[in-house]
Motif scaffolding. Structure first.
Motif, PDB file in Angstrom:
ATOM      1  N   TRP A   1      30.326 -66.657 -40.673  1.00 31.22           N
ATOM      2  CA  TRP A   1      31.683 -66.770 -40.682  1.00 31.22           C
ATOM      3  C   TRP A   1      32.666 -65.618 -40.143  1.00 31.22           C
ATOM      4  O   TRP A   1      33.454 -65.656 -39.340  1.00 31.22           O
ATOM      5  N   ALA A   2      32.046 -64.519 -40.588  1.00 28.44           N
ATOM      6  CA  ALA A   2      32.517 -63.019 -40.013  1.00 28.44           C
ATOM      7  C   ALA A   2      32.297 -63.098 -38.738  1.00 28.44           C
ATOM      8  O   ALA A   2      33.133 -62.415 -37.724  1.00 28.44           O
ATOM      9  N   LEU A   3      31.016 -62.996 -38.387  1.00 28.25           N
ATOM     10  CA  LEU A   3      30.737 -62.907 -36.882  1.00 28.25           C
ATOM     11  C   LEU A   3      31.654 -64.031 -35.907  1.00 28.25           C
ATOM     12  O   LEU A   3      32.051 -63.675 -34.937  1.00 28.25           O
ATOM     13  N   SER A   4      31.789 -65.137 -36.561  1.00 30.63           N
ATOM     14  CA  SER A   4      32.387 -66.349 -35.803  1.00 30.63           C
ATOM     15  C   SER A   4      34.054 -65.801 -35.581  1.00 30.63           C
ATOM     16  O   SER A   4      34.416 -65.858 -34.405  1.00 30.63           O
ATOM     17  N   LEU A   5      34.823 -65.153 -36.661  1.00 30.01           N
ATOM     18  CA  LEU A   5      35.828 -64.735 -36.163  1.00 30.01           C
ATOM     19  C   LEU A   5      36.036 -63.504 -35.205  1.00 30.01           C
ATOM     20  O   LEU A   5      36.878 -63.442 -34.414  1.00 30.01           O
ATOM     21  N   LEU A   6      34.933 -62.648 -35.485  1.00 32.48           N
ATOM     22  CA  LEU A   6      35.101 -61.587 -34.461  1.00 32.48           C
ATOM     23  C   LEU A   6      34.557 -62.107 -33.089  1.00 32.48           C
ATOM     24  O   LEU A   6      35.290 -61.542 -32.070  1.00 32.48           O
ATOM     25  N   LEU A   7      33.778 -63.012 -32.976  1.00 30.08           N
ATOM     26  CA  LEU A   7      33.463 -63.630 -31.513  1.00 30.08           C
ATOM     27  C   LEU A   7      34.830 -64.477 -31.008  1.00 30.08           C
ATOM     28  O   LEU A   7      35.104 -64.424 -29.857  1.00 30.08           O
ATOM     29  N   ALA A   8      35.090 -65.090 -31.982  1.00 30.59           N
ATOM     30  CA  ALA A   8      36.592 -65.660 -31.712  1.00 30.59           C
ATOM     31  C   ALA A   8      37.463 -64.925 -30.849  1.00 30.59           C
ATOM     32  O   ALA A   8      38.351 -65.173 -29.905  1.00 30.59           O
ATOM     33  N   ALA A   9      37.849 -63.711 -31.754  1.00 32.58           N
ATOM     34  CA  ALA A   9      38.581 -62.685 -31.371  1.00 32.58           C
ATOM     35  C   ALA A   9      38.281 -62.180 -29.857  1.00 32.58           C
ATOM     36  O   ALA A   9      38.949 -61.953 -28.857  1.00 32.58           O
ATOM     37  N   ALA A  10      36.731 -61.959 -29.653  1.00 36.31           N
ATOM     38  CA  ALA A  10      36.514 -61.323 -28.346  1.00 36.31           C
ATOM     39  C   ALA A  10      36.549 -62.292 -27.198  1.00 36.31           C
ATOM     40  O   ALA A  10      36.959 -62.285 -26.159  1.00 36.31           O
ATOM     41  N   VAL A  11      36.637 -63.818 -27.567  1.00 31.90           N
ATOM     42  CA  VAL A  11      36.841 -64.868 -26.501  1.00 31.90           C
ATOM     43  C   VAL A  11      38.355 -64.609 -26.182  1.00 31.90           C
ATOM     44  O   VAL A  11      38.818 -64.932 -24.904  1.00 31.90           O
ATOM     45  N   VAL A  12      39.360 -64.619 -27.165  1.00 29.91           N
ATOM     46  CA  VAL A  12      40.236 -64.700 -26.839  1.00 29.91           C
ATOM     47  C   VAL A  12      40.968 -63.216 -26.059  1.00 29.91           C
ATOM     48  O   VAL A  12      41.753 -63.472 -25.019  1.00 29.91           O
ATOM     49  N   LEU A  13      40.240 -62.139 -26.232  1.00 27.82           N
ATOM     50  CA  LEU A  13      40.574 -61.122 -25.392  1.00 27.82           C
ATOM     51  C   LEU A  13      40.139 -61.173 -24.131  1.00 27.82           C
ATOM     52  O   LEU A  13      40.592 -60.687 -23.044  1.00 27.82           O
ATOM     53  N   VAL A  14      38.904 -61.851 -23.905  1.00 29.34           N
ATOM     54  CA  VAL A  14      38.168 -61.828 -22.492  1.00 29.34           C
ATOM     55  C   VAL A  14      39.316 -62.956 -21.635  1.00 29.34           C
ATOM     56  O   VAL A  14      39.505 -62.641 -20.784  1.00 29.34           O
ATOM     57  N   ILE A  15      39.646 -63.847 -22.332  1.00 28.26           N
ATOM     58  CA  ILE A  15      40.397 -65.003 -21.570  1.00 28.26           C
ATOM     59  C   ILE A  15      41.964 -64.070 -21.453  1.00 28.26           C
ATOM     60  O   ILE A  15      42.389 -64.377 -20.195  1.00 28.26           O
TER      61      ILE A  15
END
Length: 334
Positions: A203-217
């Motif tokens: 879940w911690a990794l999911s939140l970090l990668l979701a934030a990364a996706v938002v930043l990439v987009i």
């Protein structure tokens, strides 16, 4: 008093005329959305390499936590499978006669946490061991039967958990005539601890990668905003609202999310196909039913919808931050 048919016709025509602008506005609004969605998709197809790179980055970032969640679900299935077949083995003292063993079996079977108790006679146990071990000649030299009476205790379904089995274990151990109770809870405790740790990490990794996706987009949409600065200035100059100007970029983020979700699903399916063979062989060596399960239709749909929402959120953040900096006064200043 009779009603004039012409007045009635005029009233109906007037009602239709009063409703027509609302219909026209709704149709215009939907048509504009369709046009903007189509134009945004066409812009992505005009730059296939850049779009594919963004989709791939999103797909990898989304596939990793989903793959770990599937692994976590499979590990929980292994734990649940053990709990469903949990059984305690109680060894009685050698001096306990068969009648007392039967009485102990009935007493344990009367407990509400116990589904079934099977008494294994020491004589039957020795005969079975003699037949299965191939040591008939060696066993003939034994003066006495070294095996005790044994109780095989199956807990009720509600007690087939780590805490339930531990409570039943203490209850049986405290009974008179019981020498030892065997149940292997150590590996289950370690598995549950590892599963809990893995769940928190996922879940911690999911939140970090979701934030990364938002930043990439967000960064991708920011570049699109800069490339269309003149178009945005003209739209604002002729009275275009912020929602009107923002809409194409939000659709761009949603299309990026859609592509990223599809790429993530493809990566998961390919990884599952590639790993399924070795995992089945390894599970067979340990006589385990462990297997990796892929995403169901509902899971795949949820993944794609979540990816589109993340893409929309990243685009909204970029538009909110950078669109307000573009004002029509720049044309005059230029």
């Amino acid at each position: 008093m009779a009603t004039d048919p012409r007045r009635k016709t005029d009233a109906v025509r007037g009602a239709n005329t009063s409703r027509a602008p609302w219909r026209q506005q709704a149709e215009s609004y939907l048509n504009h959305h369709r046009k903007v969605a189509r134009d945004s998709a066409e812009r992505l197809w005009r730059t296939p390499v850049a779009s594919l790179m963004t989709w791939t980055v999103m797909g990898v970032a989304l596939a990793l936590p989903v793959a770990l969640l599937l692994l976590l679900a499979s590990l929980e299935g292994v734990s649940a499978g053990w709990e469903s077949s949990a059984r305690l083995t109680a060894y009685l003292e050698l001096e306990v006669p068969l009648e007392d063993a039967r009485a102990l079996s009935e007493e344990i079977g009367g407990d509400g946490r116990v589904a079934e108790v099977e008494l294994v006679n020491r004589a039957d146990a020795l005969s079975e061991f003699r037949a299965s071990s191939g040591l008939e000649d060696a066993l003939d030299y034994l003066e006495d039967n070294p095996l005790p009476h044994t109780l095989l205790i199956t807990p009720e379904e509600g007690a087939r958990s780590e805490a339930g089995v531990e409570g039943l274990l203490r209850f049986v151990q405290e009974m008179e005539g019981i020498e030892r109770v065997q149940v292997d809870l150590g590996w289950l405790q370690r598995l549950n601890a590892m599963t809990d740790l893995l769940a928190r990490a996922v879940w911690a990794l999911s939140l970090l990668l979701a934030a990364a996706v938002v930043l990439v987009i967000g960064n991708t949409v920011r570049l699109a905003i800069e490339n269309r600065r003149d178009e945005i200035l003209v739209a604002k100059l002729v009275g275009g609202t912020d929602a009107f100007v923002r809409r194409p970029f939000l659709y761009t983020g949603a299309w990026f999310g859609l592509g990223g979700g599809i790429v993530a699903w493809v990566l998961l399916q390919l990884s599952l196909w590639w790993l399924s063979g070795p995992i089945e062989r390894l599970a067979g060596l340990y006589r385990s039913e462990f297997s990796l399960n892929g995403l169901s239709f509902d899971g795949a749909l949820a993944l794609i919808i979540a990816a589109m929402l993340l893409g929309w959120l990243g685009a909204w953040v970029a538009v909110k931050r950078h669109l307000d900096d573009i004002e029509p006064g720049e044309i005059a200043g230029g």
